[in-house]
Design an enzyme around this catalytic site. Sequence first.
Site, PDB file in Angstrom:
ATOM      1  N   SER A 150       0.503 -41.721  38.196  1.00 29.40           N
ATOM      2  CA  SER A 150       0.184 -41.602  39.625  1.00 29.40           C
ATOM      3  C   SER A 150       1.261 -42.230  40.503  1.00 29.40           C
ATOM      4  CB  SER A 150      -1.154 -42.282  39.925  1.00 29.40           C
ATOM      5  OG  SER A 150      -2.202 -41.636  39.260  1.00 29.40           O
ATOM      6  N   GLU A 186      -5.173 -56.143  37.753  1.00 31.09           N
ATOM      7  CA  GLU A 186      -4.229 -56.252  38.861  1.00 31.09           C
ATOM      8  C   GLU A 186      -3.911 -57.709  39.226  1.00 31.09           C
ATOM      9  OE1 GLU A 186      -7.032 -54.429  38.908  1.00 31.09           O
ATOM     10  OE2 GLU A 186      -6.289 -52.368  38.863  1.00 31.09           O
ATOM     11  N   HIS A 224      -1.248 -44.035  47.310  1.00 32.82           N
ATOM     12  CA  HIS A 224      -2.586 -43.534  47.643  1.00 32.82           C
ATOM     13  C   HIS A 224      -3.234 -44.320  48.774  1.00 32.82           C
ATOM     14  CE1 HIS A 224      -1.679 -41.601  43.896  1.00 32.82           C
ATOM     15  NE2 HIS A 224      -2.838 -40.976  43.810  1.00 32.82           N
ATOM     16  N   ASP A 268     -11.346 -38.770  46.010  1.00 35.85           N
ATOM     17  CA  ASP A 268     -11.887 -39.966  45.355  1.00 35.85           C
ATOM     18  C   ASP A 268     -12.783 -40.771  46.291  1.00 35.85           C
ATOM     19  OD1 ASP A 268     -10.865 -39.478  42.895  1.00 35.85           O
ATOM     20  OD2 ASP A 268      -9.191 -40.886  43.032  1.00 35.85           O
ATOM     21  N   ARG A 323      -0.310 -40.257  48.621  1.00 36.17           N
ATOM     22  CA  ARG A 323      -0.503 -39.296  47.550  1.00 36.17           C
ATOM     23  C   ARG A 323      -0.037 -37.876  47.868  1.00 36.17           C
ATOM     24  NH1 ARG A 323      -5.965 -36.431  45.587  1.00 36.17           N
ATOM     25  NH2 ARG A 323      -5.210 -35.680  43.585  1.00 36.17           N
TER      26      ARG A 323
END
Lengths: 324, 278
Positions: free
Chosen positions: A47, A68, A119, A127, A177
């Site tokens: 991604s 993360e 994104h 999403d 994105r």
Amino acid sequence: METKQALMKTFEVTGMKDTRSGFGAGLTELGQTNPDVVALCADLTGSLKMNDFKDNHPDRFFQVGIAEANMIGIAAGLTIGGKIPYTGTFANFSTGRVYDQIRQSVAYSDKNVKICASHAGLTLGEDGATHQILEDIGLMKMLPNMTVINTCDFNQTKAATIAIANYSGPAYLRFGRPKVPMFTPENQNFEIGKALLLNEGSDVTIIATGHMVWKAIEAGHMLAEDGISAEIINIHTIKPLDSEAILNSVGKTKCVVTAEEHQEAGGLGESVANLLSRNLPTPMEFVAVKDSFGESGKPDELMEKYGLTKENIRLAAKKVIQRK
Amino acid sequence: MELNQICSQIRRDIVRMVHAVNSGHPGGSLGCTEYFTALYFEIMNANPDGFTMDGAGEDLFFLSNGHISPVWYSALARRGYFPVQELATFRKINSRLQGHPTTKEGLEGIRAASGSLGQGMSMAIGAALTKKLNQEESLVYSLHGDGELQEGQIWEAAMFAAAKRVDNLIATIDYNGKQIDGSLDDVISLGDLNAKWEAFGWEVLTVKNGNDINDVVAGLKSAKQLTGKGKPIMIIMHTEMGYGVDFMMGTHKWHGVAPNDEQLQTALNQLPETMRDY
């Protein structure tokens, strides 16, 4: 009297590409040119378009898994000894999820970490709101010592990715994105903190960042049809803000519209309002999300529903001109 | 000078520092005095005279449980990183010796801010990875509170370090069994700590008495022998919070409370001055 065409410069669209691919391309180039650059990813290598770097420099790439907080901490530690770490994940997981890690281990500890966030905003699309962070610019700009960049197209994102390696200090690089028009020059020089004047105008200043820059250009053409001369500024660096460029422009046009794919609170508009209220109180309108979460949908549907279109910019410009 | 004598002076520094500002964390600091003394005066290859952030060619240390800053500051000063007199500025306005450690003030010896718990292991792993990338043999040490293990980030880091074979890292847990609200078992039990770290893929050592300098030095030396073999090293170091000051032992009460004037005198009477007070 000027012709309508002369009011707005035309920008050639050289393709449709996603800004995240610009990040990937920049990272690929850094892999070849700067041996100190290392990259970390939290299970979103595809991604984030980090596969090329990963494949070509496996020793300098760290897959940290879906962790993360740990990624941010490891990145901070990697700087000790001279590495320049780039972390990659979605904007929501790059900021909100790890705010305290960034605050203490990166910003307060003054570590040379590049937090790269894809994104961002509504254009993540289907999403839905869990992934569509609209608060990240605010979260990051509030941190002392943090540079905040939101790029508008592939070429600019690639240039920014490369430029932040040469800047010593924590930086947040925000991109997205969807495929969007590519109109800035290939291999451009990217100067952190420097606003780009896209179109000179006299009636209203439109200050846009990220995906909204192209929409501001489109709005500029619509306004030109109406005989309105819009000055359009591409702000890729929200912090530090190019105060001089903004004050010069607004001093001339006497009104301003900001446009961003972010909450109104905490965003670019708020930074501009802060600057103007102190130095040059000016009528202002904000094209931004109004204290709301997003939802599932196609990017364009979402941008329309939440008021982030060229038409919204056009209307805001007309409204703010009336308030002069 | 013998390491035990250094320990005594560091303990004096700790109680005097927290007393002077009526704040700070003496309990954990006193409990970890042997660890810091062993690390800085016996174990680590460090360079107090020419501190650099990058620490190339040196062993590095990260304190994850930043609230025990008094013991770290004293150990650094006594080792020569900065003037001992500066300990008198602890927690005061304009001091480099902030309540919790920071890099912002440029204090020699500090490479990361800590205080918000759970972050130091990730940082230490990153530094250890850079040591490897730079093809350095040096080691990275980190210290963690036991209560701090309740933070999830620790276990993210634990999983990563084993999976990626970060075998130049020696982490230590200050296992005193106490946290602010009481005993760990009353707050959130850690269960079988050795088994947890072993299950995560770490090489686990135990220091049975973390307040016996010989035991601590031996534990750290054993840990060094185990580096470079594909596994990160964890030392579970049993300590007594408040060790060395009788009325501060056996309770969690002195985690973050400073002694009053009378208590300070009682404490100092138990701790011989071996290196001259600051």
